[in-house]
Design a protein around this motif. Structure first.
Motif, PDB file in Angstrom:
ATOM      1  N   ALA A 645      12.306  45.970 -14.518  1.00 40.25           N
ATOM      2  CA  ALA A 645      11.659  45.391 -15.703  1.00 40.25           C
ATOM      3  C   ALA A 645      11.527  46.434 -16.812  1.00 40.25           C
ATOM      4  CB  ALA A 645      10.274  44.849 -15.326  1.00 40.25           C
ATOM      5  N   GLU A 646      11.312  47.701 -16.419  1.00 39.17           N
ATOM      6  CA  GLU A 646      11.181  48.764 -17.427  1.00 39.17           C
ATOM      7  C   GLU A 646      12.514  48.998 -18.131  1.00 39.17           C
ATOM      8  OE1 GLU A 646       9.747  51.837 -14.841  1.00 39.17           O
ATOM      9  OE2 GLU A 646       7.666  51.569 -15.486  1.00 39.17           O
ATOM     10  N   PHE A 647      13.615  48.976 -17.373  1.00 35.99           N
ATOM     11  CA  PHE A 647      14.940  49.128 -17.984  1.00 35.99           C
ATOM     12  C   PHE A 647      15.218  47.975 -18.954  1.00 35.99           C
ATOM     13  CE2 PHE A 647      16.091  52.167 -14.583  1.00 35.99           C
ATOM     14  CZ  PHE A 647      16.762  53.114 -15.333  1.00 35.99           C
ATOM     15  N   GLU A 648      14.846  46.762 -18.556  1.00 33.81           N
ATOM     16  CA  GLU A 648      15.088  45.594 -19.414  1.00 33.81           C
ATOM     17  C   GLU A 648      14.288  45.701 -20.705  1.00 33.81           C
ATOM     18  OE1 GLU A 648      14.139  42.234 -17.014  1.00 33.81           O
ATOM     19  OE2 GLU A 648      15.926  42.418 -15.732  1.00 33.81           O
ATOM     20  N   GLU A 649      13.048  46.212 -20.615  1.00 30.40           N
ATOM     21  CA  GLU A 649      12.204  46.353 -21.809  1.00 30.40           C
ATOM     22  C   GLU A 649      12.816  47.352 -22.785  1.00 30.40           C
ATOM     23  OE1 GLU A 649       7.530  47.370 -22.937  1.00 30.40           O
ATOM     24  OE2 GLU A 649       8.242  47.565 -20.871  1.00 30.40           O
ATOM     25  N   VAL A 650      13.280  48.495 -22.263  1.00 30.90           N
ATOM     26  CA  VAL A 650      13.870  49.530 -23.122  1.00 30.90           C
ATOM     27  C   VAL A 650      15.194  49.020 -23.696  1.00 30.90           C
ATOM     28  CG1 VAL A 650      14.781  51.874 -23.218  1.00 30.90           C
ATOM     29  CG2 VAL A 650      12.748  51.383 -21.839  1.00 30.90           C
ATOM     30  N   ALA A 651      15.983  48.335 -22.880  1.00 32.54           N
ATOM     31  CA  ALA A 651      17.276  47.821 -23.342  1.00 32.54           C
ATOM     32  C   ALA A 651      17.101  46.849 -24.495  1.00 32.54           C
ATOM     33  CB  ALA A 651      18.007  47.147 -22.173  1.00 32.54           C
ATOM     34  N   LYS A 652      16.081  46.000 -24.373  1.00 35.24           N
ATOM     35  CA  LYS A 652      15.814  45.039 -25.425  1.00 35.24           C
ATOM     36  C   LYS A 652      15.401  45.743 -26.715  1.00 35.24           C
ATOM     37  CE  LYS A 652      13.025  40.917 -26.372  1.00 35.24           C
ATOM     38  NZ  LYS A 652      11.964  39.997 -25.837  1.00 35.24           N
ATOM     39  N   ALA A 653      14.534  46.776 -26.590  1.00 37.93           N
ATOM     40  CA  ALA A 653      14.064  47.503 -27.778  1.00 37.93           C
ATOM     41  C   ALA A 653      15.191  48.261 -28.442  1.00 37.93           C
ATOM     42  CB  ALA A 653      12.936  48.463 -27.387  1.00 37.93           C
ATOM     43  N   ALA A 654      16.139  48.765 -27.633  1.00 39.18           N
ATOM     44  CA  ALA A 654      17.235  49.576 -28.179  1.00 39.18           C
ATOM     45  C   ALA A 654      18.475  48.737 -28.495  1.00 39.18           C
ATOM     46  CB  ALA A 654      17.605  50.674 -27.180  1.00 39.18           C
ATOM     47  N   ASP A 655      18.420  47.468 -28.127  1.00 41.21           N
ATOM     48  CA  ASP A 655      19.542  46.560 -28.375  1.00 41.21           C
ATOM     49  C   ASP A 655      20.814  47.052 -27.691  1.00 41.21           C
ATOM     50  OD1 ASP A 655      20.686  44.256 -29.334  1.00 41.21           O
ATOM     51  OD2 ASP A 655      21.296  45.169 -31.243  1.00 41.21           O
ATOM     52  N   VAL A 656      20.669  47.454 -26.419  1.00 38.77           N
ATOM     53  CA  VAL A 656      21.838  47.845 -25.612  1.00 38.77           C
ATOM     54  C   VAL A 656      21.717  47.176 -24.260  1.00 38.77           C
ATOM     55  CG1 VAL A 656      22.175  50.067 -26.769  1.00 38.77           C
ATOM     56  CG2 VAL A 656      20.692  49.929 -24.757  1.00 38.77           C
ATOM     57  N   GLY A 657      22.804  47.229 -23.477  1.00 34.36           N
ATOM     58  CA  GLY A 657      22.795  46.597 -22.167  1.00 34.36           C
ATOM     59  C   GLY A 657      22.029  47.415 -21.135  1.00 34.36           C
ATOM     60  N   VAL A 658      21.478  46.707 -20.121  1.00 34.91           N
ATOM     61  CA  VAL A 658      20.723  47.384 -19.060  1.00 34.91           C
ATOM     62  C   VAL A 658      21.611  48.356 -18.298  1.00 34.91           C
ATOM     63  CG1 VAL A 658      19.510  47.023 -16.865  1.00 34.91           C
ATOM     64  CG2 VAL A 658      19.056  45.511 -18.801  1.00 34.91           C
ATOM     65  N   GLU A 659      22.851  47.953 -18.000  1.00 39.42           N
ATOM     66  CA  GLU A 659      23.754  48.828 -17.238  1.00 39.42           C
ATOM     67  C   GLU A 659      24.087  50.091 -18.027  1.00 39.42           C
ATOM     68  OE1 GLU A 659      24.478  48.537 -14.094  1.00 39.42           O
ATOM     69  OE2 GLU A 659      23.145  46.793 -14.149  1.00 39.42           O
ATOM     70  N   THR A 660      24.202  49.950 -19.342  1.00 34.39           N
ATOM     71  CA  THR A 660      24.465  51.132 -20.187  1.00 34.39           C
ATOM     72  C   THR A 660      23.308  52.120 -20.074  1.00 34.39           C
ATOM     73  OG1 THR A 660      25.727  49.779 -21.742  1.00 34.39           O
ATOM     74  CG2 THR A 660      24.903  51.912 -22.545  1.00 34.39           C
ATOM     75  N   LEU A 661      22.077  51.610 -20.102  1.00 32.36           N
ATOM     76  CA  LEU A 661      20.896  52.478 -19.985  1.00 32.36           C
ATOM     77  C   LEU A 661      20.838  53.132 -18.615  1.00 32.36           C
ATOM     78  CD1 LEU A 661      17.904  50.688 -21.735  1.00 32.36           C
ATOM     79  CD2 LEU A 661      19.272  52.590 -22.543  1.00 32.36           C
ATOM     80  N   LYS A 662      21.152  52.387 -17.565  1.00 33.01           N
ATOM     81  CA  LYS A 662      21.121  52.966 -16.218  1.00 33.01           C
ATOM     82  C   LYS A 662      22.159  54.077 -16.077  1.00 33.01           C
ATOM     83  CE  LYS A 662      19.288  49.015 -13.628  1.00 33.01           C
ATOM     84  NZ  LYS A 662      19.558  48.006 -12.588  1.00 33.01           N
ATOM     85  N   ARG A 663      23.333  53.839 -16.703  1.00 36.13           N
ATOM     86  CA  ARG A 663      24.379  54.875 -16.660  1.00 36.13           C
ATOM     87  C   ARG A 663      23.906  56.128 -17.389  1.00 36.13           C
ATOM     88  NH1 ARG A 663      28.087  51.571 -17.777  1.00 36.13           N
ATOM     89  NH2 ARG A 663      28.180  51.934 -20.029  1.00 36.13           N
ATOM     90  N   ARG A 664      23.212  55.926 -18.529  1.00 39.63           N
ATOM     91  CA  ARG A 664      22.684  57.056 -19.308  1.00 39.63           C
ATOM     92  C   ARG A 664      21.602  57.804 -18.509  1.00 39.63           C
ATOM     93  NH1 ARG A 664      23.029  61.304 -22.349  1.00 39.63           N
ATOM     94  NH2 ARG A 664      21.381  61.567 -23.910  1.00 39.63           N
ATOM     95  N   ALA A 665      20.765  57.037 -17.802  1.00 40.15           N
ATOM     96  CA  ALA A 665      19.724  57.655 -16.983  1.00 40.15           C
ATOM     97  C   ALA A 665      20.346  58.495 -15.873  1.00 40.15           C
ATOM     98  CB  ALA A 665      18.809  56.587 -16.391  1.00 40.15           C
ATOM     99  N   ALA A 666      21.425  57.998 -15.268  1.00 45.64           N
ATOM    100  CA  ALA A 666      22.109  58.754 -14.216  1.00 45.64           C
ATOM    101  C   ALA A 666      22.694  60.049 -14.775  1.00 45.64           C
ATOM    102  CB  ALA A 666      23.214  57.900 -13.593  1.00 45.64           C
ATOM    103  N   GLU A 667      23.207  59.989 -16.027  1.00 50.37           N
ATOM    104  CA  GLU A 667      23.760  61.207 -16.652  1.00 50.37           C
ATOM    105  C   GLU A 667      22.678  62.272 -16.848  1.00 50.37           C
ATOM    106  OE1 GLU A 667      25.384  59.817 -20.298  1.00 50.37           O
ATOM    107  OE2 GLU A 667      27.067  58.741 -19.361  1.00 50.37           O
TER     108      GLU A 667
END
Length: 888
Positions: A645-667
Motif C-alpha cells: 500500500a505504501e508503494f501504491e501511495e508513492v507511485a500515485k503521488a509521483a505518477d509512476v508505476g508501482v513496479e518502476t518504484l520497486k525496481r528503483r528501491a532495489a537499486e
C-alpha cells in the motif's frame, strides 16, 4: 617490606592518616574517629593492597601477613584486657569489609567471631547472661556458615522457625538460654551434614576463614553488578576491618542502631535513624525486626507507640547527639553512623558520608554552605550530577484519584507505576523488554541488586527506613516503600494480598516513596518544579563553569524544556526526524525514488514549507541563541516503503508505476547502509536536498528575526565528512543558497557552516578540514562506532561482559572511550585550532550528558557540550565540577 595491617583505637596510631585508598572508607573513618577521641572499639585494618595481592596470588596470603595480624590481635587484647580464644574471658571480634567507596550490603561481614564450645561457656560466665552468650553463638554459627562455608542459610532459618513454633514463640527475644543452646546443637548438626565436617572450633582458623571470605566477596556477582552500576573500578579492592565486638544484645540497657546526622530523604537538618533494644546491628538493616525511631519527634510524626531512643535512653541519646555534632563538623558532611550501646555505654562502629536522595543532596549542600560549614564551590562539588535525574522527571499528580491499598514507610522518595514482579531475574528480563516494573519482595537482599536497578520502584513487606531496600533504593534514585506490614506475598504463586484485595504478577501497581502509599493501577504524574535549592546550586555552578551547555533537540517542546533547564542553544537538531512525519513521508519517498533531478526537486518543493515551519518554531524558542542544524544524515533505505500500500501511495503521488518504484528501491538497496550512501554523500550526489534544507533554515531565521527582533544564529552542520573537498562542495551549496535568500529578502543574518567529526579520517585530517569548516561538532556516537568498529545497536548483547572482564572500564557508548576515541578528539581539536585559531568546538553525542565525558571535554578545552534536554542540568553541574577540578 610492604605494611598491610594498620591498628586503631587505644591511643595507637600506625600512620594510616585516614587514607581511604589504603584503608578503605570504613577503616579510614574508624581510624579518624579514634584519633579525635570518640569511643571506638579497638581493631586493625588489612589494606586494600592485600586484596589486590590476594587475587593475584590465587587466594593465598603472604607469610608476613600472619605475623602482622597476630600483632593486630595482640593490640586488641591489650586494650580490652581479653584474650582471643580464652575459655574463661574470651575476646570476640567482628570481621567487616570496607571499600574506599561505600557499597552498602554488597560485601560480607562476620560477627561474634571467636566463639566455640569452650568460649561460649566463658562468655556466659563473665557476662552473667547465659542467654546472651548462646544467642551470640547461634548467630555466629549461622553467619559464618553462610559467609565463609557458603552453606544454604535457609536451612538455619527453617530450624529457628521450627524451634520458635515448638515453643509457641513469635519473636527471637522470647527464646531463653536453654532454647538457644539447643538450637546451637541443631546448627552444628546442619553444618556437619551440609559441609561434611564439624563447625570450626579453632579461633584462628575461624579468623582466617572470615578474612578470606570478606576479600572473596569483592568478586561476588552482586558486588560486580553494584560496581558496574556505580562506576567503581574493580582494581580498587576492599579492605578488611577486624574489631573488638561490643554487644547490643545484652539486655534492655543495650541496643544497636543506624543513624544519619540529617534526613537522607529530604535533607532536613534533623537527626534521622532507627534503633533496636537488645539486638545486634544486622537485626536493624536486615529487616528481621521492626526497629524503633531514634527521636521523639519522628515517633510522634509516624504515630508509632514504642518509645524512641530519645525517650527510652535519654542519657545515651544525649551523648549520641553530641557525637553527631562532632562528626558532622569534623567531616563537614552529613554522616551515616552505626552505633551500639552495651549496658549503657555508647560505642561508635562506623561513620561515612551518608547516601542521600538528589533532593536531600541539594538541600544539605546549600544549607551547609549557608551555615558556613563548606564553601559554595564545595557545595557545587558535593552533588552528584547524575543524581539530579531524580529531580527532573514527573511525580504523582496530587489531584489524581488514588486507589490506596496500604501504606508503608516512605523509604526513598519519588513515584513509579509498573507491573508487579516478585523476583529480581523477572524484573531484569521484563525491563529489558521495555516494560516498567515494580519489584515486590518480602525484603530485599544484596542478590536482588540487578532487579532493583531494572525496576522503576521497590516495595517490601518488611524492613525499616535503613533496611537494605531503603539504602540501596535511595542510592539508585529509585522510589521505595518498605515495611508495608499488611502485605502478604506468595512468591511461588506470584500473588500479592492486601486485606481482601489480591493482585497477581503483571497487574499494575503505583508506589509513592514520599508518602509510603501503595496504590492499585496507574496514577497520572505532574512535572517537577525546579526552584529553591536547585536554582541556588545551579546558580553557583554557572558562576564557576567554563563550558557552555546546549541541548540535542528538534521539536519546539524539547527546545522549550531545554531552555527552561538552562540550555544555551541547540547543539544538535536532527532534521531527519522531521521527515518521518506521516504528512511528509510520501513526499520524502517520492524524492528518494525519483530517477531525475527534476523529479527530486518536485518532491523537495513540497517539503520546503514544512521544513521552514519546523525551523521557524525552533528559532522562535531559541531566538538569540546558536542552533546547530545537521542536514540530512541517515541512509535513504530508512525512509523507503515496505508495504504494498505504501508503494501504491508513492507511485500515485509521483505518477509512476508501482513496479518502476520497486525496481528503483532495489537499486538503492545497500549491504552496509550505515557506512554507505548517507551524510554528506547524499549532498554530493543530490545537492538539491541540502539546497532545500539551507533555504528553509535561512528563510525561517529571517522570519523569526523580523518578528522577534532577536535573530537566531544558525550553524549549518554537514554530516559524515571525511575529506576537505566534501565539506568545500557542501559549504558552497549552503553559501550560494544563503546569498540567494538574502538577496530575495534584502536582509542578512550571521551564520556558520561546519561539520560533524564522526569518522577517524576526519579527526586526523582536521587541519585541512578546518580550512573550510567554521566549527567542529564531535558526533561521539558514530565516532565511537567507527573507531572501535562496534555497532551501538547490537553491542548490548556483549558489552556488559566486556565491562565485567575489564576490557572496557565502562560502556563506551555511555561514557567516552578517552584513551581511543578521546585521542582522536584531542588530535582533531589541536589540528583544527592550528589552522583556524577561533574555531568553535563541541560534542553533540549522548556523551554530552555524561559527567566523566564532560570532564574530558573541559580538559581538552572544548567550547560546549550538548545533551538531551532533561540532562542539561546534569551537564551544567558536571561542567562546573570539571572546571573546579581543573583549577586544582
Amino acid at each position: 617490606m610492604t605494611k598491610y595491617v594498620y591498628r586503631f583505637g587505644g591511643g595507637v596510631d600506625d600512620g594510616g592518616n585516614g587514607d581511604k585508598n589504603l584503608l578503605g572508607g570504613k577503616g579510614a573513618n574508624l581510624d579518624g574517629m579514634a584519633s579525635i577521641g570518640l569511643p571506638v572499639p579497638p581493631g586493625f585494618t588489612i589494606t586494600t593492597e592485600m586484596c589486590t595481592r590476594y587475587y593475584q596470588e590465587g587466594g593465598k596470603f603472604p607469610d608476613s601477613l600472619y605475623d602482622e595480624v597476630k600483632r593486630g590481635i595482640a593490640h586488641i587484647e591489650s586494650v580490652t584486657g581479653k584474650k582471643f580464644g580464652d575459655a574463661s574471658d574470651p575476646l570476640l571480634v567482628s570481621v567487616r569489609s570496607g571499600a574506599r567507596t561505600s557499597m552498602p550490603g554488597m560485601m560480607d561481614t562476620v560477627l561474634n567471631l571467636g566463639l566455640n564450645d569452650a568460649t561460649v561457656e566463658g562468655l556466659a560466665a563473665v557476662s552473667g547472661d547465659a542467654r546472651f552468650a548462646w544467642d551470640s553463638y547461634r548467630r555466629f554459627i549461622q553467619m559464618y556458615s553462610d559467609v565463609v562455608l557458603a552453606l544454604d542459610h535457609s536451612a538455619f532459618e527453617e530450624a529457628l522457625e521450627i524451634a520458635k513454633e515448638d515453643k509457641g514463640f513469635h519473636l527471637d527475644t522470647e527464646m531463653g538460654a536453654e532454647d538457644w543452646k539447643a538450637l546451637v546443637g541443631e546448627y552444628k548438626a546442619i553444618v556437619e551434614k551440609l559441609w561434611g565436617r564439624p563447625f570450626p572450633q579453632d579461633v584462628n582458623d575461624q579468623l582466617w576463614g572470615a578474612v578470606g571470605a570478606v576479600f572473596g566477596s569483592w568478586e561476588s556477582d552482586r558486588a560486580k553488578v553494584y560496581r558496574r552500576l556505580n562506576d567503581i573500578p574493580g582494581e580498587w579492592g576492599t579492605a578488611v576491618n577486624v574489631q573488638a565486638m561490643v554487644f547490643g544484645n545484652m539486655g534492655d540497657t543495650s541496643a544497636t542502631g543506624v543513624a544519619f546526622t540529617r534526613d537522607p530523604a529530604t535533607g532536613e537538618n534533623a537527626y534521622y535513624g532507627e534503633y533496636l533494644i537488645n539486638a545486634q546491628g544486622e537485626d536493624v538493616v536486615a529487616g528481621i525486626r521492626t526497629p524503633q525511631y531514634l527521636t521523639k519527634a519522628a515517633r510522634e510524626r509516624a504515630g508509632a507507640r514504642p518509645l524512641s531512643m530519645e525517650e527510652a535512653m535519654p542519657e545515651t541519646y544525649a551523648e549520641l547527639a553530641r557525637v553527631f555534632e562532632i562528626l558532622e563538623k569534623h567531616y563537614r558532611d552529613m554522616q551515616d553512623i552505626e552505633f551500639t550501646v552495651q549496658q549503657g555505654k555508647l560505642w561508635m562502629l562506623q561513620t561515612r558520608s551518608g547516601k542521600r536522595t538528589a533532593k536531600a543532596a541539594l538541600k544539605i549542600a546549600v544549607d551547609m554552605a549557608n551555615e558556613g560549614l563548606i564553601t559554595q564551590e564545595e557545595a557545587v562539588a558535593r552533588v552528584d550530577p547524575a543524581a539530579l535525574d531524580q529531580l527532573l522527571h514527573p511525580t504523582l499528580d496530587p489531584k489524581a484519584p488514588r486507589d490506596v491499598l496500604t501504606k508503608g514507610l516512605p523509604a526513598s522518595p519519588g513515584a513509579a507505576s509498573g507491573i508487579i514482579v516478585f523476583d529480581a531475574d523477572t524484573a531484569e528480563r521484563r525491563a529489558e523488554l521495555g516494560e516498567a516494573v515494580i519489584l515486590v519482595r518480602v525484603e530485599t537482599s544484596p542478590e536482588d541488586i540487578h532487579g532493583m536497578h531494572a525496576a522503576k520502584g521497590i516495595l517490601t513487606a518488611r524492613g525499616g527506613m535503613t533496611s537494605h531496600a531503603a539504602v540501596v533504593a535511595r542510592g539508585m534514585g529509585r522510589p521505595c516503600v518498605s515495611g508495608a506490614g499488611s502485605l502478604s506475598i506468595d512468591g511461588k504463586a506470584k500473588i500479592l494480598r492486601i486485606g481482601d484485595r489480591q493482585l497477581a504478577e503483571g497487574d499494575i501497581l503505583t508506589i509513592d516513596g514520599a508518602t509510603g502509599e501503595v496504590m492499585a493501577g496507574e496514577v497520572p504524574t505532574v512535572q517537577p518544579e525546579l526552584a529553591g535549592d536547585f536554582g541556588t546550586l545551579m546558580g553557583w555552578a554557572d558562576k564557576v563553569r567554563r563550558l557552555k551547555v546546549r541541548a540535542n533537540a528538534e521539536t519546539p517542546a524539547d527546545c522549550q524544556t531545554a531552555r527552561d533547564f538552562g540550555a544555551e542553544g541547540v547543539g544538535l537538531c536532527r532534521t531527519e526526524h522531521m521527515f518521518f512525519d506521516a504528512g511528509r513521508i510520501t513526499a520524502v519517498r517520492q524524492m528518494i525514488l525519483a530517477d531525475s533531478e527534476a523529479g527530486r526537486r518536485e518532491a523537495l518543493a513540497k517539503l520546503l514549507p514544512e521544513q521552514r515551519s519546523d525551523f521557524t518554531a525552533i528559532f522562535e524558542v531559541m531566538a538569540g541563541l546558536p542552533v546547530t542544524i545537521r542536514l540530512l544524515d541517515p541512509p535513504l533505505h530508512e525512509f523507503l516503503p515496505h508495504e504494498e500500500a505504501e508503494f501504491e501511495e508513492v507511485a500515485k503521488a509521483a505518477d509512476v508505476g508501482v513496479e518502476t518504484l520497486k525496481r528503483r528501491a532495489a537499486e538503492l538497496h545497500e549491504f552496509n547502509p550505515m557506512l554507505g550512501h548517507r551524510g554528506c554523500r547524499l549532498g554530493v550526489t543530490y545537492p538539491e536536498i541540502y539546497e532545500m534544507q539551507a533555504r528553509a533554515i535561512f528563510e525561517a531565521a529571517l522570519d523569526v528575526a523580523a518578528k522577534s527582533g532577536e535573530a537566531p544564529i544558525p550553524e549549518v552542520m554537514i554530516p559524515l565528512v571525511a575529506t576537505r573537498k566534501e565539506l568545500e562542495l557542501m559549504k558552497a551549496v549552503v553559501e550560494a543558497t544563503a546569498k540567494s535568500v538574502f538577496e530575495e529578502r534584502g536582509k542578512t543574518i550571521d551564520y556558520l557552516v561546519g561539520t560533524m567529526i564522526e569518522l577517524p579520517r576526519a579527526a586526523l585530517m582536521a587541519g585541512e578540514i578546518a580550512e573550510v569548516g567554521e566549527f567542529f561538532s564531535f558526533g561521539t556516537n558514530d565516532l565511537t562506532q567507527t573507531t572501535i568498529g562496534i555497532s551501538r545497536d547490537d553491542a548490548g548483547r556483549f558489552l556488559t561482559q566486556y565491562v565485567d572482564k575489564g576490557i572496557f572500564a565502562r560502556d563506551p557508548f555511555v561514557s567516552l572511550d578517552v584513551e581511543g576515541v578521546g585521542q582522536l578528539i584531542e588530535i582533531a581539536a589541536e589540528r583544527g585550532r592550528k589552522t583556524r585559531s577561533g574555531i568553535k568546538l563541541g560534542i553533540c553525542g549522548e556523551h554530552g550528558g555524561d559527567p566523566a565525558s564532560i570532564a574530558f571535554c573541559e580538559k581538552t578545552g572544548l567550547d560546549y557540550v550538548s545533551a538531551s534536554p532533561y540532562r542539561v542540568p546534569i551537564a551544567r553541574l558536571a561542567a562546573a565540577q570539571a572546571a573546579l577540578a581543573a583549577k586544582k
